[in-house]
Design an enzyme around this catalytic site. Sequence first.
Site, short mmCIF file in Angstrom:
data_model
loop_
_atom_site.label_atom_id
_atom_site.label_comp_id
_atom_site.label_asym_id
_atom_site.label_seq_id
_atom_site.Cartn_x
_atom_site.Cartn_y
_atom_site.Cartn_z
N SER A 34 19.54 -31.36 18.49
CA SER A 34 20.97 -31.09 18.40
C SER A 34 21.30 -29.66 17.98
O SER A 34 22.49 -29.30 17.95
CB SER A 34 21.62 -32.07 17.41
OG SER A 34 21.48 -33.40 17.89
N GLU A 80 -21.78 13.88 -10.91
CA GLU A 80 -22.32 13.81 -9.55
C GLU A 80 -22.99 15.10 -9.09
O GLU A 80 -23.90 15.06 -8.25
CB GLU A 80 -21.20 13.45 -8.57
CG GLU A 80 -20.70 12.03 -8.69
CD GLU A 80 -21.75 11.00 -8.31
OE1 GLU A 80 -22.51 11.24 -7.34
OE2 GLU A 80 -21.85 9.98 -9.00
#
Length: 751
Positions: free
Chosen positions: A444, A170
Amino acid sequence: MPKTRRPLLKVLITLLVLFGLVMVYLDAKITSTFTDKMWELPAKVYARPLELFVGAPVATDDLAYELEVLGYRKVARLNNPGQVSRAGNRFDIYTRGFDFPGERESPQRVRVDIGGGRVVSLRGGGANIDLMRLDPVQIGGIYPSHGEDRILVRLDDVPESLRMGLLAVEDQNFYDHWGFSITGILRAAFSNLRSGAVVAGGSTITQQLVKNYYLTPERTYIRKLTELLMAVLLDLHYDKDQILESYINEVYLGQEGPRAIHGLALAARHYFDTPLEQLGLHQQALLIGMIKGPSLYNPLRNPERARERRNLVLDVMAEQQVISPEQATVAQAMPLGLNNNQRIRDSFPAYLDLVRRQLRQEYREEDLTTLGLSIFTAFDPILQRQVERSTGEVLKQLKNGDELESATVVTRFDTGEVAAVVGGREVRYAGFNRALDARRPAGSLLKPAVYLTALEQPQRYTLATPLSDTELQVAGPNNSVWEPRNFDRQAHGDVLLHRALANSYNLATARLGMELGLEHVVDMLRRLGIEGEIPEVPALTLGAGAYTPMDMAAMYQSIAAGGFRMPLRSIRDIVDANGEALRRYPLEYDRTVGLQAVHLLHYALREVVREGTGRGVYRYLPEDFAVAGKTGTTNDGRDSWFAGFSGDLLAVTWIGRDDNGGTGLTGSSGALKIWAHFMARASERSLAYRMPDGMAPFWIDDSNGMLTGEGCPDARMMPFIEHSEPRKRTNCASRSSGIKDWFQSLFGGEN
């Protein structure tokens, strides 16, 4: 001076002043932000660490699964952390180590032998190991709006070959130039002129960093000039190593859905599931090569193109003498070495949703997405996998199961920690979370609160108190009449209290609730952990209202814990980006219901699964494995519920339709099956029995509730709070009997 030159001089002076102002502005922008730049680090959410010790309950397949989702590589011989070698029930593991809250677990080689679903041997370094923890699975993150994610790393921790290779490819003159490269700019300019557009940048590492930090990615000459000027200023103010370290942490290297992969350290984890410092040369070169085009050279999508780019990078590294030609040749022959293991991160949206909601009660969204917090949770990948499997398998077996939705919450019996959550049949779908947001009548499942309210009054109610299960009409507003019915459309006359709950008789329950007073039933629900709206209407006794599976889990957690209300929690610890503990979430509890009354309720809930509406659980569980639970069904079978607990786990399961249509299921024909299928494969401990002080068992005639003798007709043993046992006695004396009911068998010499 000639007059014609004066305007030019003024223009020149003006331009110089403007240029100076621009430079002052750019300089101020850099110096005021660069050293103090705080990357927006997302919070990382971790599962519980798997603890191993001799006797620890863990099946061979479960340990293999845990290592798989952790990304441990299968090898023939251990050389590096993050590797495992398996031979049957023996695992040789080279652990990665981990910074847990308050302590560091170092990497180590360990040998684990599994037998009978438990750890039978644990050794490392030639000695027995008392306890070790694997590194926890990262199950997700809480990302900022732009989705950037990264793992920060110091330059000294980056392998030298990676640093030098990065510069070779780079920016070969990085340590010599002033932030920009004349030759690079000229080369890029020539390419742009030849193409007639801005196609090349010639950027140095410093310029790339400036662009990523401060500028937009657009390709214009103005932006390029600004980039160059800021690169010079950055180079003037900061040393090269500082700039290179920032670049290594900032560089963009791909996308995973909305999550942006920034920095070499996170890329190493993402693509190879390996720490940056442990990357091989072939992996280092692949990451360096991807910088030029993270999408173009993405090895997951374009493996051949990525391989060609990697090999080119290796050639450059050899030419620049970063590595030897021989090393380059060996690395070029290597496979890409990608992470092909099962992706677990962000795969559990329902649980992550719970974590986020609990965090947002104390933290700002900005803090959660920017401060790099580590969130350690109670999430158990093994339990989650099992509850997902149980949900999927049972829904496939049910009629019209492909039209049904389901949700389940699993907690630890003794701590109230939420260990697993299913928010819908599509478990990877981050949409509507039914476990937290599907508010439905509970049927229930609310009845135990009615009976517990009664059992707190031992001089009025015991398990053997007769209740009237006869027709009932209650006047309501606007001349309406509430007229409940039993599921079987039959009235059963006088029934004992324990039998009314076990068989889920609506008429007996409604009469009991009205007799107790609805305000007292509401108070009990509050004490058990229900925090939302509770309608104080007669139908409340049969489950009226709107409750989520998480609400029901909170209620049953209090029941399972013996009357201690425990806030359900998913988070254990929070640690900041520097490893400092911010917050611990220890066990919290508050006794809200008497232990003796809850013990009586436990008896009735055990009876539900032994003799009542929940007896179907023993089509899945061994007969000697004790659990307690309750079925729930709402009108027209719209909702099927089951809630229950063993000796280590509690789970609440719901099945229904999003359009609230009928399912054709009861609690026992639907949700119970998922619950029992899960418990049979996940629970390790049967529900223990220990009668509290101040209680005693008595033989009762189950037909009338009178005291009787062992071996007499209809005789069964039942617990009572002292001095609350029946006063009347049958004429039958104790006689020898080989019959032993399930409750009598629990004593085993304890009482």
